[in-house]
Motif scaffolding. Structure first.
Motif, PDB file in Angstrom:
ATOM      1  N   TYR A   1     -13.096   7.024   6.213  1.00 39.06           N
ATOM      2  CA  TYR A   1     -12.155   7.032   7.340  1.00 39.06           C
ATOM      3  C   TYR A   1     -10.952   6.133   7.056  1.00 39.06           C
ATOM      4  O   TYR A   1      -9.810   6.474   7.398  1.00 39.06           O
ATOM      5  N   LEU A   2     -11.200   4.983   6.450  1.00 38.77           N
ATOM      6  CA  LEU A   2     -10.110   4.071   6.106  1.00 38.77           C
ATOM      7  C   LEU A   2      -9.133   4.727   5.139  1.00 38.77           C
ATOM      8  O   LEU A   2      -7.903   4.649   5.317  1.00 38.77           O
ATOM      9  N   LEU A   3      -9.646   5.394   4.128  1.00 36.43           N
ATOM     10  CA  LEU A   3      -8.778   6.018   3.127  1.00 36.43           C
ATOM     11  C   LEU A   3      -8.029   7.207   3.714  1.00 36.43           C
ATOM     12  O   LEU A   3      -6.873   7.455   3.344  1.00 36.43           O
ATOM     13  N   ARG A   4      -8.647   7.935   4.636  1.00 36.41           N
ATOM     14  CA  ARG A   4      -7.930   9.028   5.301  1.00 36.41           C
ATOM     15  C   ARG A   4      -6.805   8.477   6.170  1.00 36.41           C
ATOM     16  O   ARG A   4      -5.712   9.045   6.225  1.00 36.41           O
ATOM     17  N   ARG A   5      -7.093   7.393   6.840  1.00 34.22           N
ATOM     18  CA  ARG A   5      -6.068   6.740   7.666  1.00 34.22           C
ATOM     19  C   ARG A   5      -4.892   6.315   6.793  1.00 34.22           C
ATOM     20  O   ARG A   5      -3.721   6.536   7.143  1.00 34.22           O
ATOM     21  N   TRP A   6      -5.189   5.691   5.646  1.00 33.18           N
ATOM     22  CA  TRP A   6      -4.127   5.256   4.715  1.00 33.18           C
ATOM     23  C   TRP A   6      -3.336   6.448   4.196  1.00 33.18           C
ATOM     24  O   TRP A   6      -2.105   6.426   4.172  1.00 33.18           O
ATOM     25  N   ARG A   7      -4.037   7.502   3.804  1.00 33.64           N
ATOM     26  CA  ARG A   7      -3.358   8.684   3.245  1.00 33.64           C
ATOM     27  C   ARG A   7      -2.459   9.349   4.278  1.00 33.64           C
ATOM     28  O   ARG A   7      -1.352   9.807   3.953  1.00 33.64           O
ATOM     29  N   ASN A   8      -2.894   9.402   5.533  1.00 31.36           N
ATOM     30  CA  ASN A   8      -2.076   9.999   6.590  1.00 31.36           C
ATOM     31  C   ASN A   8      -0.817   9.172   6.847  1.00 31.36           C
ATOM     32  O   ASN A   8       0.252   9.718   7.115  1.00 31.36           O
ATOM     33  N   LEU A   9      -0.949   7.845   6.777  1.00 29.93           N
ATOM     34  CA  LEU A   9       0.215   6.986   6.945  1.00 29.93           C
ATOM     35  C   LEU A   9       1.163   7.111   5.754  1.00 29.93           C
ATOM     36  O   LEU A   9       2.385   7.023   5.914  1.00 29.93           O
ATOM     37  N   LEU A  10       0.602   7.337   4.579  1.00 35.12           N
ATOM     38  CA  LEU A  10       1.402   7.436   3.365  1.00 35.12           C
ATOM     39  C   LEU A  10       2.290   8.683   3.373  1.00 35.12           C
ATOM     40  O   LEU A  10       3.408   8.660   2.856  1.00 35.12           O
ATOM     41  N   LYS A  11       1.755   9.768   3.925  1.00 38.63           N
ATOM     42  CA  LYS A  11       2.479  11.048   3.995  1.00 38.63           C
ATOM     43  C   LYS A  11       2.939  11.503   2.613  1.00 38.63           C
ATOM     44  O   LYS A  11       4.082  11.922   2.408  1.00 38.63           O
ATOM     45  N   SER A  12       2.046  11.397   1.655  1.00 39.60           N
ATOM     46  CA  SER A  12       2.361  11.801   0.290  1.00 39.60           C
ATOM     47  C   SER A  12       1.066  12.168  -0.421  1.00 39.60           C
ATOM     48  O   SER A  12      -0.024  11.738  -0.020  1.00 39.60           O
ATOM     49  N   SER A  13       1.175  12.972  -1.464  1.00 45.99           N
ATOM     50  CA  SER A  13      -0.020  13.357  -2.215  1.00 45.99           C
ATOM     51  C   SER A  13      -0.536  12.170  -3.025  1.00 45.99           C
ATOM     52  O   SER A  13       0.243  11.335  -3.497  1.00 45.99           O
ATOM     53  N   VAL A  14      -1.840  12.094  -3.168  1.00 45.69           N
ATOM     54  CA  VAL A  14      -2.490  10.990  -3.870  1.00 45.69           C
ATOM     55  C   VAL A  14      -3.510  11.553  -4.847  1.00 45.69           C
ATOM     56  O   VAL A  14      -4.244  12.487  -4.525  1.00 45.69           O
ATOM     57  N   THR A  15      -3.563  10.974  -6.041  1.00 50.98           N
ATOM     58  CA  THR A  15      -4.614  11.290  -6.994  1.00 50.98           C
ATOM     59  C   THR A  15      -5.715  10.243  -6.843  1.00 50.98           C
ATOM     60  O   THR A  15      -5.472   9.053  -7.054  1.00 50.98           O
TER      61      THR A  15
ATOM     62  N   PHE B   1       0.821  -1.207   0.000  1.00 47.58           N
ATOM     63  CA  PHE B   1       0.000   0.000   0.000  1.00 47.58           C
ATOM     64  C   PHE B   1       0.860   1.264   0.000  1.00 47.58           C
ATOM     65  O   PHE B   1       0.372   2.357   0.282  1.00 47.58           O
ATOM     66  N   GLY B   2       2.154   1.096  -0.287  1.00 44.40           N
ATOM     67  CA  GLY B   2       3.052   2.237  -0.372  1.00 44.40           C
ATOM     68  C   GLY B   2       3.616   2.682   0.951  1.00 44.40           C
ATOM     69  O   GLY B   2       4.276   3.729   1.022  1.00 44.40           O
ATOM     70  N   LEU B   3       3.392   1.911   2.016  1.00 48.82           N
ATOM     71  CA  LEU B   3       3.836   2.307   3.351  1.00 48.82           C
ATOM     72  C   LEU B   3       5.188   1.691   3.675  1.00 48.82           C
ATOM     73  O   LEU B   3       5.496   0.576   3.268  1.00 48.82           O
ATOM     74  N   GLY B   4       6.005   2.450   4.392  1.00 48.31           N
ATOM     75  CA  GLY B   4       7.314   1.959   4.797  1.00 48.31           C
ATOM     76  C   GLY B   4       8.350   1.986   3.705  1.00 48.31           C
ATOM     77  O   GLY B   4       9.395   1.341   3.815  1.00 48.31           O
ATOM     78  N   LEU B   5       8.090   2.722   2.645  1.00 44.02           N
ATOM     79  CA  LEU B   5       9.029   2.836   1.527  1.00 44.02           C
ATOM     80  C   LEU B   5       9.644   4.228   1.492  1.00 44.02           C
ATOM     81  O   LEU B   5       9.148   5.159   2.122  1.00 44.02           O
ATOM     82  N   GLY B   6      10.706   4.357   0.742  1.00 43.25           N
ATOM     83  CA  GLY B   6      11.380   5.645   0.638  1.00 43.25           C
ATOM     84  C   GLY B   6      10.575   6.664  -0.148  1.00 43.25           C
ATOM     85  O   GLY B   6       9.627   6.330  -0.865  1.00 43.25           O
ATOM     86  N   LYS B   7      10.967   7.906  -0.004  1.00 45.45           N
ATOM     87  CA  LYS B   7      10.301   8.984  -0.718  1.00 45.45           C
ATOM     88  C   LYS B   7      10.417   8.752  -2.214  1.00 45.45           C
ATOM     89  O   LYS B   7      11.454   8.361  -2.721  1.00 45.45           O
ATOM     90  N   GLY B   8       9.317   8.995  -2.926  1.00 40.60           N
ATOM     91  CA  GLY B   8       9.304   8.776  -4.374  1.00 40.60           C
ATOM     92  C   GLY B   8       8.872   7.383  -4.759  1.00 40.60           C
ATOM     93  O   GLY B   8       8.734   7.078  -5.940  1.00 40.60           O
ATOM     94  N   LYS B   9       8.648   6.514  -3.750  1.00 40.53           N
ATOM     95  CA  LYS B   9       8.194   5.155  -4.042  1.00 40.53           C
ATOM     96  C   LYS B   9       6.893   4.856  -3.309  1.00 40.53           C
ATOM     97  O   LYS B   9       6.643   3.748  -2.872  1.00 40.53           O
ATOM     98  N   ARG B  10       6.085   5.887  -3.195  1.00 39.31           N
ATOM     99  CA  ARG B  10       4.810   5.735  -2.510  1.00 39.31           C
ATOM    100  C   ARG B  10       3.676   5.790  -3.534  1.00 39.31           C
ATOM    101  O   ARG B  10       3.736   6.537  -4.488  1.00 39.31           O
ATOM    102  N   THR B  11       2.660   4.996  -3.307  1.00 37.94           N
ATOM    103  CA  THR B  11       1.542   4.906  -4.231  1.00 37.94           C
ATOM    104  C   THR B  11       0.965   6.285  -4.523  1.00 37.94           C
ATOM    105  O   THR B  11       0.638   7.045  -3.607  1.00 37.94           O
ATOM    106  N   GLY B  12       0.829   6.604  -5.807  1.00 38.54           N
ATOM    107  CA  GLY B  12       0.373   7.933  -6.199  1.00 38.54           C
ATOM    108  C   GLY B  12      -1.039   8.000  -6.726  1.00 38.54           C
ATOM    109  O   GLY B  12      -1.604   9.081  -6.861  1.00 38.54           O
TER     110      GLY B  12
END
Length: 226
Positions: free
Chosen positions: A197-211, A166-177
């Motif tokens: 709520y689930l998607l907000r939780r995922w997005r906050n953990l991702l710490k990256s912009s998502v389309t 799900f793009g978590l725990g990876l380096g910057k630039g390798k997160r699901t976009g």
């Protein structure tokens, strides 16, 4: 979405071992149908990417996907049909035009720990540079597009083994976009609130912009809905 995934591959080359797009579905039957369709469309971009780049890999992460070939033989996962020659995969169809053949994971390939499917009609081969068949395979050679369900995300966000899908725990630039929501109009009422709520939780953990991409044949005002 496929065009953007292809751009990621061109930009990153062999280093693009991360999931670019999460395709999320509320029901597994819909997931199966669209999984086969996106695989077929991805193959149309193989010639565009050419010999200098690898092919777009797709994978699924839901109930029928086995841990590995040995576990498939032992537990005979739902979504697979055992035959004398091996196991038929029932959640993806042969991508060849006008072919209705079944895709077989042969006993020989299972014995040799080779993850690939072969059409028993036209002979088309789906190898691991195109499709990832097992959960172990997903963590080692990540697909560019991962099909999953809201329930699977909810279960595995805190799982150290699978959260990287799900793009978590990876380096910057390798997160699901890209996050793709099909039948987006079905996310209403209490269920819709829980998914939000689930998607907000995922997005906050991702710490990256998502389309976010929503698909629907009946939604009248997409902006207001989102």
């Amino acid at each position: 979405v496929l065009a953007r995934v292809a751009e990621y591959i061109v930009e990153d080359g062999d280093d693009s071992n991360w999931v670019k797009c999460l395709a999320v579905y509320p029901k597994t039957e819909l997931l199966k149908d669209q999984f086969a369709e996106i695989f077929r469309e991805a193959r149309r971009l193989d010639s565009f990417l050419g010999d200098a780049q690898r092919k777009i890999r797709v994978g699924a992460f839901f109930g029928p996907v086995p841990i590995n070939g040995e576990m498939l033989r032992r537990y005979r996962n739902e979504g697979w049909q055992e035959k004398p020659q091996g196991f038929l995969c029932k959640y993806i169809a042969c991508p060849s035009d006008e072919c209705n053949g079944d895709l077989l994971w042969s006993n020989e390939d299972l014995d040799n720990k080779v993850e690939r499917l072969t059409c028993n009609s036209c002979g088309a081969i789906l190898s691991d540079d195109q499709i990832i068949l097992t959960r172990n395979g997903l963590t080692k050679k990540k697909p560019d597009i991962l099909f999953t369900t809201t329930e699977m995300i909810n279960q595995r966000l805190s799982d150290d083994e699978f959260r990287t899908l799900f793009g978590l725990g990876l380096g910057k630039g390798k997160r699901t976009g890209i996050l793709l929501l099909d039948e987006v109009h079905s996310y209403t009422g209490l269920h819709g609130a829980q998914v939000a709520y689930l998607l907000r939780r995922w997005r906050n953990l991702l710490k990256s912009s998502v389309t976010f991409v929503g698909l629907s044949a009946t939604l009248l005002d997409g902006k207001k809905f989102f």
